[in-house]
Design a protein around this motif. Structure first.
Motif, PDB file in Angstrom:
ATOM      1  N   ILE A 131       0.842  -1.207   0.000  1.00  0.00           N
ATOM      2  CA  ILE A 131       0.000   0.000   0.000  1.00  0.00           C
ATOM      3  C   ILE A 131       0.874   1.253   0.000  1.00  0.00           C
ATOM      4  CG2 ILE A 131      -1.702   1.335   1.323  1.00  0.00           C
ATOM      5  CD1 ILE A 131      -2.942  -1.110  -0.031  1.00  0.00           C
ATOM      6  N   ARG A 132       1.945   1.238   0.769  1.00  0.00           N
ATOM      7  CA  ARG A 132       2.846   2.395   0.824  1.00  0.00           C
ATOM      8  C   ARG A 132       3.414   2.721  -0.554  1.00  0.00           C
ATOM      9  NH1 ARG A 132       8.676   2.602   3.883  1.00  0.00           N
ATOM     10  NH2 ARG A 132       8.971   4.853   3.838  1.00  0.00           N
ATOM     11  N   GLU A 152       1.247   6.771  -6.884  1.00  0.00           N
ATOM     12  CA  GLU A 152       0.076   7.541  -7.295  1.00  0.00           C
ATOM     13  C   GLU A 152       0.148   9.011  -6.888  1.00  0.00           C
ATOM     14  OE1 GLU A 152      -2.466   6.531  -9.328  1.00  0.00           O
ATOM     15  OE2 GLU A 152      -1.189   4.763  -9.561  1.00  0.00           O
ATOM     16  N   ILE A 153       0.694   9.301  -5.709  1.00  0.00           N
ATOM     17  CA  ILE A 153       0.689  10.695  -5.239  1.00  0.00           C
ATOM     18  C   ILE A 153       1.652  11.560  -6.037  1.00  0.00           C
ATOM     19  CG2 ILE A 153       2.451  10.650  -3.408  1.00  0.00           C
ATOM     20  CD1 ILE A 153       0.273  12.203  -1.714  1.00  0.00           C
ATOM     21  N   GLN A 154       2.647  10.926  -6.648  1.00  0.00           N
ATOM     22  CA  GLN A 154       3.613  11.690  -7.449  1.00  0.00           C
ATOM     23  C   GLN A 154       2.982  12.357  -8.659  1.00  0.00           C
ATOM     24  OE1 GLN A 154       7.851  10.192  -7.618  1.00  0.00           O
ATOM     25  NE2 GLN A 154       6.633   8.297  -7.632  1.00  0.00           N
ATOM     26  N   LYS A 155       1.782  11.991  -8.980  1.00  0.00           N
ATOM     27  CA  LYS A 155       1.088  12.599 -10.113  1.00  0.00           C
ATOM     28  C   LYS A 155       0.690  14.043  -9.828  1.00  0.00           C
ATOM     29  CE  LYS A 155      -0.505   8.152 -11.750  1.00  0.00           C
ATOM     30  NZ  LYS A 155      -1.632   7.220 -11.902  1.00  0.00           N
ATOM     31  N   PHE A 156       0.671  14.420  -8.522  1.00  0.00           N
ATOM     32  CA  PHE A 156       0.287  15.792  -8.205  1.00  0.00           C
ATOM     33  C   PHE A 156       1.076  16.441  -7.077  1.00  0.00           C
ATOM     34  CE2 PHE A 156      -2.627  12.840  -6.205  1.00  0.00           C
ATOM     35  CZ  PHE A 156      -2.724  13.275  -4.897  1.00  0.00           C
ATOM     36  N   VAL A 157       1.917  15.689  -6.372  1.00  0.00           N
ATOM     37  CA  VAL A 157       2.762  16.239  -5.306  1.00  0.00           C
ATOM     38  C   VAL A 157       4.108  15.520  -5.362  1.00  0.00           C
ATOM     39  CG1 VAL A 157       3.054  16.420  -2.789  1.00  0.00           C
ATOM     40  CG2 VAL A 157       0.817  16.750  -3.778  1.00  0.00           C
ATOM     41  N   GLU A 158       5.179  16.234  -5.102  1.00  0.00           N
ATOM     42  CA  GLU A 158       6.495  15.590  -5.054  1.00  0.00           C
ATOM     43  C   GLU A 158       6.585  14.692  -3.817  1.00  0.00           C
ATOM     44  OE1 GLU A 158      11.249  16.675  -4.802  1.00  0.00           O
ATOM     45  OE2 GLU A 158       9.802  18.306  -4.921  1.00  0.00           O
ATOM     46  N   ALA A 159       7.071  13.472  -4.019  1.00  0.00           N
ATOM     47  CA  ALA A 159       7.203  12.528  -2.908  1.00  0.00           C
ATOM     48  C   ALA A 159       8.618  11.969  -2.877  1.00  0.00           C
ATOM     49  CB  ALA A 159       6.195  11.390  -3.060  1.00  0.00           C
ATOM     50  N   ILE A 160       9.167  11.869  -1.676  1.00  0.00           N
ATOM     51  CA  ILE A 160      10.507  11.309  -1.492  1.00  0.00           C
ATOM     52  C   ILE A 160      10.418   9.790  -1.627  1.00  0.00           C
ATOM     53  CG2 ILE A 160      12.398  11.018   0.152  1.00  0.00           C
ATOM     54  CD1 ILE A 160      11.639  13.734   1.266  1.00  0.00           C
ATOM     55  N   ALA A 200      -6.743  -2.985  -4.502  1.00  0.00           N
ATOM     56  CA  ALA A 200      -5.983  -2.056  -3.648  1.00  0.00           C
ATOM     57  C   ALA A 200      -5.631  -0.784  -4.418  1.00  0.00           C
ATOM     58  CB  ALA A 200      -4.720  -2.729  -3.126  1.00  0.00           C
ATOM     59  N   LEU A 201      -5.150  -0.935  -5.645  1.00  0.00           N
ATOM     60  CA  LEU A 201      -4.783   0.235  -6.451  1.00  0.00           C
ATOM     61  C   LEU A 201      -6.004   1.118  -6.708  1.00  0.00           C
ATOM     62  CD1 LEU A 201      -2.634   1.795  -7.948  1.00  0.00           C
ATOM     63  CD2 LEU A 201      -3.035   0.315  -9.938  1.00  0.00           C
ATOM     64  N   LYS A 202      -7.133   0.505  -6.961  1.00  0.00           N
ATOM     65  CA  LYS A 202      -8.366   1.263  -7.206  1.00  0.00           C
ATOM     66  C   LYS A 202      -8.708   2.131  -6.000  1.00  0.00           C
ATOM     67  CE  LYS A 202     -13.320   0.459  -7.921  1.00  0.00           C
ATOM     68  NZ  LYS A 202     -13.908   0.887  -6.672  1.00  0.00           N
ATOM     69  N   ILE A 203      -8.665   1.558  -4.790  1.00  0.00           N
ATOM     70  CA  ILE A 203      -9.072   2.368  -3.636  1.00  0.00           C
ATOM     71  C   ILE A 203      -7.968   3.307  -3.156  1.00  0.00           C
ATOM     72  CG2 ILE A 203     -10.921   0.802  -2.993  1.00  0.00           C
ATOM     73  CD1 ILE A 203      -9.294  -0.109  -0.613  1.00  0.00           C
ATOM     74  N   GLU A 243      -8.732   6.253  -5.228  1.00  0.00           N
ATOM     75  CA  GLU A 243      -9.904   6.946  -4.686  1.00  0.00           C
ATOM     76  C   GLU A 243      -9.531   7.779  -3.457  1.00  0.00           C
ATOM     77  OE1 GLU A 243     -12.818   3.935  -3.854  1.00  0.00           O
ATOM     78  OE2 GLU A 243     -13.161   3.500  -5.985  1.00  0.00           O
ATOM     79  N   ALA A 244      -8.730   7.207  -2.571  1.00  0.00           N
ATOM     80  CA  ALA A 244      -8.316   7.913  -1.355  1.00  0.00           C
ATOM     81  C   ALA A 244      -7.500   9.152  -1.694  1.00  0.00           C
ATOM     82  CB  ALA A 244      -7.513   6.979  -0.451  1.00  0.00           C
ATOM     83  N   LEU A 245      -6.577   9.017  -2.636  1.00  0.00           N
ATOM     84  CA  LEU A 245      -5.734  10.157  -2.997  1.00  0.00           C
ATOM     85  C   LEU A 245      -6.502  11.204  -3.787  1.00  0.00           C
ATOM     86  CD1 LEU A 245      -2.362   8.360  -3.765  1.00  0.00           C
ATOM     87  CD2 LEU A 245      -2.960   9.750  -1.775  1.00  0.00           C
ATOM     88  N   ASN A 246      -7.534  10.814  -4.501  1.00  0.00           N
ATOM     89  CA  ASN A 246      -8.377  11.805  -5.177  1.00  0.00           C
ATOM     90  C   ASN A 246      -9.087  12.696  -4.174  1.00  0.00           C
ATOM     91  OD1 ASN A 246      -7.831  11.452  -7.891  1.00  0.00           O
ATOM     92  ND2 ASN A 246      -9.342   9.827  -8.124  1.00  0.00           N
ATOM     93  N   GLU A 247      -9.453  12.127  -3.023  1.00  0.00           N
ATOM     94  CA  GLU A 247     -10.051  12.934  -1.949  1.00  0.00           C
ATOM     95  C   GLU A 247      -9.085  14.048  -1.527  1.00  0.00           C
ATOM     96  OE1 GLU A 247     -13.025  12.635  -0.487  1.00  0.00           O
ATOM     97  OE2 GLU A 247     -13.708  10.637  -1.048  1.00  0.00           O
TER      98      GLU A 247
END
Length: 192
Positions: free
Chosen positions: A62-63, A69-77, A178-181, A184-188
């Motif tokens: 999950i991590r 997925e979050i790298q699509k809109f925020v920089e992540a280490i 897991a990828l689907k949800i 969804e969580a990151l879209n929130e």
């Protein structure tokens, strides 16, 4: 009598096509700190997720999904870089991080927020003769100054449906679910 049978058939047809998804006691929830300016978050570090499942790799799976997925809109280490810093600072349990440790970690990693969470379910549940994938996790975004949670989302989903239970149709894999949800969580969060 015909009218009652007709209504029953319409109801059953509706159930058939709606999927009639099964939900466990874990429910989807979202918390947003309305006083926080989320536009300040430009760079994040994803800390290890607590794994409460029998699958020993579920937390890391999950991590890494969250990281990708979050790298699509925020920089992540990258998680490996975060792990290296955690080891250098002798941080082994996230529950033992003090507010001062969190501030120091944010300064070292140069991040505006941390992401972490819990994985509650990750695997397959038996329903009749079928194995149905189910995934449940919570994701928390923590601001480092106060160490408070500014955003939290809990997601639970299963591919269990009327069609899956009775005909084996529509069953997906645990990873796809897991990828689907995660998305969804990151879209929130993305839509704040």
């Amino acid at each position: 009598m015909r009218k009652a049978i007709g209504l029953l058939l319409i109801f059953l047809t509706g159930l058939l096509f709606s999927g009639c998804a099964y939900r466990a006691p874990i429910s989807d929830t979202v918390f947003i700190n309305k006083d926080y300016d989320f536009s300040n978050i430009k760079r994040v570090a994803i800390l290890p997720f607590e794994n409460l499942t029998e699958d020993r790799s579920a937390g890391e799976i999950i991590r890494f999904m969250v990281y990708n997925e979050i790298q699509k809109f925020v920089e992540a280490i990258p998680p490996g870089d975060v792990e290296k810093i955690l080891k250098q600072k002798n941080i082994t349990k996230l529950s033992e991080i003090s507010r001062e440790d969190l501030k120091g970690l944010a300064k070292t990693l140069q991040v505006d927020a941390f992401i972490t969470g819990y994985v509650y379910k990750y695997g397959e549940a038996r329903t009749g003769s079928l194995s149905i994938p189910e995934v449940a996790f919570s994701l928390n975004i923590i601001e480092p100054e106060e160490g408070s949670i500014i955003f939290s989302v809990t997601k639970f989903e299963t591919s269990d449906s009327f069609l899956a239970r009775h005909f084996g149709v529509g069953i997906t894999t645990v990873n796809k679910l897991a990828l689907k949800i995660v998305r969804e969580a990151l879209n929130e969060f993305k839509n704040l």
